[in-house]
Design an enzyme around this catalytic site. Structure first.
Site, mmCIF file in Angstrom:
data_model
loop_
_atom_site.group_PDB
_atom_site.id
_atom_site.type_symbol
_atom_site.label_atom_id
_atom_site.label_comp_id
_atom_site.label_asym_id
_atom_site.label_seq_id
_atom_site.Cartn_x
_atom_site.Cartn_y
_atom_site.Cartn_z
ATOM 1 N N ASP A 167 0.862 -1.166 0.000
ATOM 2 C CA ASP A 167 0.000 0.000 0.000
ATOM 3 C C ASP A 167 0.918 1.241 0.000
ATOM 4 O OD1 ASP A 167 -2.284 1.717 0.677
ATOM 5 O OD2 ASP A 167 -1.390 1.745 2.687
ATOM 6 N N PHE A 168 0.357 2.411 -0.263
ATOM 7 C CA PHE A 168 1.192 3.618 -0.282
ATOM 8 C C PHE A 168 1.062 4.434 1.010
ATOM 9 C CE2 PHE A 168 2.193 8.030 -1.459
ATOM 10 C CZ PHE A 168 3.492 7.858 -1.885
ATOM 11 N N ASP A 169 -0.093 5.079 1.207
ATOM 12 C CA ASP A 169 -0.239 5.993 2.358
ATOM 13 C C ASP A 169 -0.278 5.210 3.670
ATOM 14 O OD1 ASP A 169 -0.832 8.895 1.344
ATOM 15 O OD2 ASP A 169 -1.894 7.535 -0.005
ATOM 16 N N ASP A 178 -1.927 -0.842 5.840
ATOM 17 C CA ASP A 178 -2.103 -0.262 7.178
ATOM 18 C C ASP A 178 -3.540 0.030 7.555
ATOM 19 O OD1 ASP A 178 -2.271 1.945 5.299
ATOM 20 O OD2 ASP A 178 -2.293 3.227 7.073
HETATM 21 MG MG LIG Z 1 -2.840 3.040 3.609
#
Ligand SMILES: [Mg+2]
Length: 258
Positions: free
Chosen positions: A33-35, A205
């Site tokens: 995932d990124f953020d 996350d």
């Molecule tokens: Mg995220």
């Protein structure tokens, strides 16, 4: 009768060394995932960026393993601000947006175009909820709201106007995704077969990463959540976002020394 689910384990703890060794010895996909995973969560999403060590580790990893980023952001948003360092795949809009495009993108785009005016009308005059139209999904952001409970309630009631919306709640955001769209778990399966990988690691996350954790588990991969939680399908965790680079570095070292 299945045994009670084991508590998630810290993937960087010394007793998990063999787990990482085994992953590096196969042909795994490394998906992130990124953020909140590659980049820390920041007040202004436009300034979210992986730090220099993470970028360096990711670049080395991408030369050694097929790597992918699965983000809720629009693809163009990441590509514009972040050179994606030889990633094998970059999938946007929670699993819907691919390059080259996939057939489901047309229907998703038409659905989102119909929602946008409804949301603009319902939320006009509300300075604490920001609409982000990402063409294939929509996000209602309320990060920084003075009264987050009120802003969330306003976002929820606006989202309820959108027919066919699957609403997932993330960190200070409601994601509206057209029903029937591929999710991050579906995207993982597609990438695995395209890249001919025989195992996988997925790190995320947030609530919208749960389908990807579940698919990862079903394929006997390593599902890893940033931050310890009891309410997750992920089987492993990392203490915090700063440990993501340590995990990438650990996998790079294993492959470079073989
Ligand atoms: Mg995220």
């Amino acid at each position: 009768v299945r045994a009670a689910r084991a508590q998630p384990a810290d993937l960087l703890a010394p007793e998990q060394t063999a787990v990482l060794d085994a992953l590096a010895a196969r042909k795994p996909l490394l998906a992130f995932d990124f953020d909140g995973t590659l980049a820390p969560i920041v007040e202004d999403p436009a300034s979210a960026h992986p730090d220099a060590e993470t970028l360096a580790a990711l670049k080395r990893a991408a030369a050694l393993y097929p790597c992918a980023i699965l983000t809720g952001r629009a693809r163009r948003d990441l590509l514009a601000r972040f050179h994606c360092l030889g990633m094998a795949e970059l999938v946007g809009n929670h699993g819907v947006e691919w390059d080259p495009p996939i057939p489901q993108m047309g229907a998703a785009q038409r659905t989102v175009a119909a929602w946008a005016p409804l949301l603009e009308k319902a939320l006009s005059g509300d300075p604490e909820v920001r609409i982000e139209n990402k063409s294939f999904s929509l996000a209602l952001h309320y990060r920084g709201a003075g009264d987050p409970k009120r802003a969330l309630a306003a976002a929820r009631s606006a989202a309820a106007l959108c027919e066919g919306a699957e609403v997932s709640e993330g960190k200070c955001v409601l994601n509206l995704i057209p029903h029937g769209s591929p999710h991050k778990g579906d995207a993982l399966k597609t990438i695995l077969s395209r890249q001919r990988c025989d195992s996988l690691l997925f790190v995320g996350d947030d609530g919208n990463d749960e389908p990807a954790f579940q698919v990862t588990n079903s394929l006997e991969g390593l599902s890893v959540r940033v931050g310890r939680s009891e309410a997750t399908s992920a089987r492993y965790f990392l203490a915090d976002q700063a440990h993501v680079k340590k995990l990438i570095q650990a996998l790079v070292v294993r492959r470079e020394r073989t």
